[in-house]
Design a protein around this motif. Structure first.
Motif, short mmCIF file in Angstrom:
data_model
loop_
_atom_site.label_atom_id
_atom_site.label_comp_id
_atom_site.label_asym_id
_atom_site.label_seq_id
_atom_site.Cartn_x
_atom_site.Cartn_y
_atom_site.Cartn_z
N HIS A 40 0.82 -1.20 0.00
CA HIS A 40 0.00 0.00 0.00
C HIS A 40 0.86 1.25 0.00
O HIS A 40 1.88 1.32 0.64
CB HIS A 40 -0.97 0.00 1.17
CG HIS A 40 -0.35 -0.39 2.47
ND1 HIS A 40 -0.22 -1.70 2.85
CD2 HIS A 40 0.16 0.34 3.48
CE1 HIS A 40 0.34 -1.76 4.04
NE2 HIS A 40 0.59 -0.54 4.43
N GLY A 41 0.40 2.19 -0.79
CA GLY A 41 1.09 3.46 -0.90
C GLY A 41 0.10 4.55 -1.24
O GLY A 41 -1.11 4.37 -1.09
N ASP A 42 0.60 5.66 -1.74
CA ASP A 42 -0.25 6.81 -2.02
C ASP A 42 -1.33 6.53 -3.06
O ASP A 42 -2.47 6.96 -2.90
CB ASP A 42 0.60 8.01 -2.47
CG ASP A 42 1.49 8.54 -1.34
OD1 ASP A 42 1.16 8.30 -0.16
OD2 ASP A 42 2.50 9.19 -1.65
N ALA A 43 -1.01 5.80 -4.12
CA ALA A 43 -2.00 5.53 -5.17
C ALA A 43 -3.15 4.69 -4.63
O ALA A 43 -4.32 4.96 -4.94
CB ALA A 43 -1.34 4.83 -6.37
N THR A 44 -2.83 3.71 -3.80
CA THR A 44 -3.89 2.88 -3.21
C THR A 44 -4.73 3.71 -2.25
O THR A 44 -5.96 3.62 -2.27
CB THR A 44 -3.29 1.65 -2.50
OG1 THR A 44 -2.57 0.87 -3.46
CG2 THR A 44 -4.37 0.79 -1.87
N ALA A 45 -4.10 4.55 -1.44
CA ALA A 45 -4.84 5.41 -0.51
C ALA A 45 -5.78 6.34 -1.27
O ALA A 45 -6.93 6.54 -0.88
CB ALA A 45 -3.88 6.21 0.36
N GLN A 46 -5.29 6.91 -2.37
CA GLN A 46 -6.13 7.82 -3.17
C GLN A 46 -7.31 7.07 -3.78
O GLN A 46 -8.43 7.59 -3.82
CB GLN A 46 -5.29 8.48 -4.26
CG GLN A 46 -4.31 9.50 -3.70
CD GLN A 46 -3.31 9.98 -4.76
OE1 GLN A 46 -3.36 9.58 -5.92
NE2 GLN A 46 -2.39 10.82 -4.33
#
Length: 107
Positions: A50-56
């Motif tokens: 998980h990273g920024d793209a998944t959070a967005q």
């Protein structure tokens, strides 16, 4: 690495027939699910990380379900408020992206 998935992932894994240790598989299922339900697709790499793209993408999904707090975290409320059509897509993603034990449970 940010913690974008709360402890309800164990519950989610069990709900969809995954092994208790299938947290990474649950994350993969979430990424696959988001790729399938969001338009346009966020084209997330289905890797269980998980990273920024998944959070967005999680936040965008939450915004489409107006009754969910859009915080970018896949927690209990997000998982529980999926309509039945979304649950079917999620189950398919869990089946497609689970480990061999998880896949056997869906057959």
């Amino acid at each position: 690495e940010k913690e974008l998935f709360l402890t309800p992932l164990k519950e989610l894994a069990l709900k969809f027939g995954m092994s208790v240790g299938g947290i990474r598989d649950a994350k993969k299922a979430i990424q696959c699910f988001l790729n399938n339900v969001l338009k346009p697709s966020p084209n997330l790499t289905v890797d269980g990380l998980h990273g920024d793209a998944t959070a967005q993408a999680i936040s965008k999904f939450q915004m489409t379900k107006r009754s969910i707090n859009s915080d970018g975290v896949w927690g209990y409320e997000t998982g529980q408020r999926m309509p039945s059509a979304d649950v079917a897509i999620f189950k398919q993603c869990a089946s497609d992206n689970g480990d061999i034990i998880d896949k056997a449970q869906f057959n």
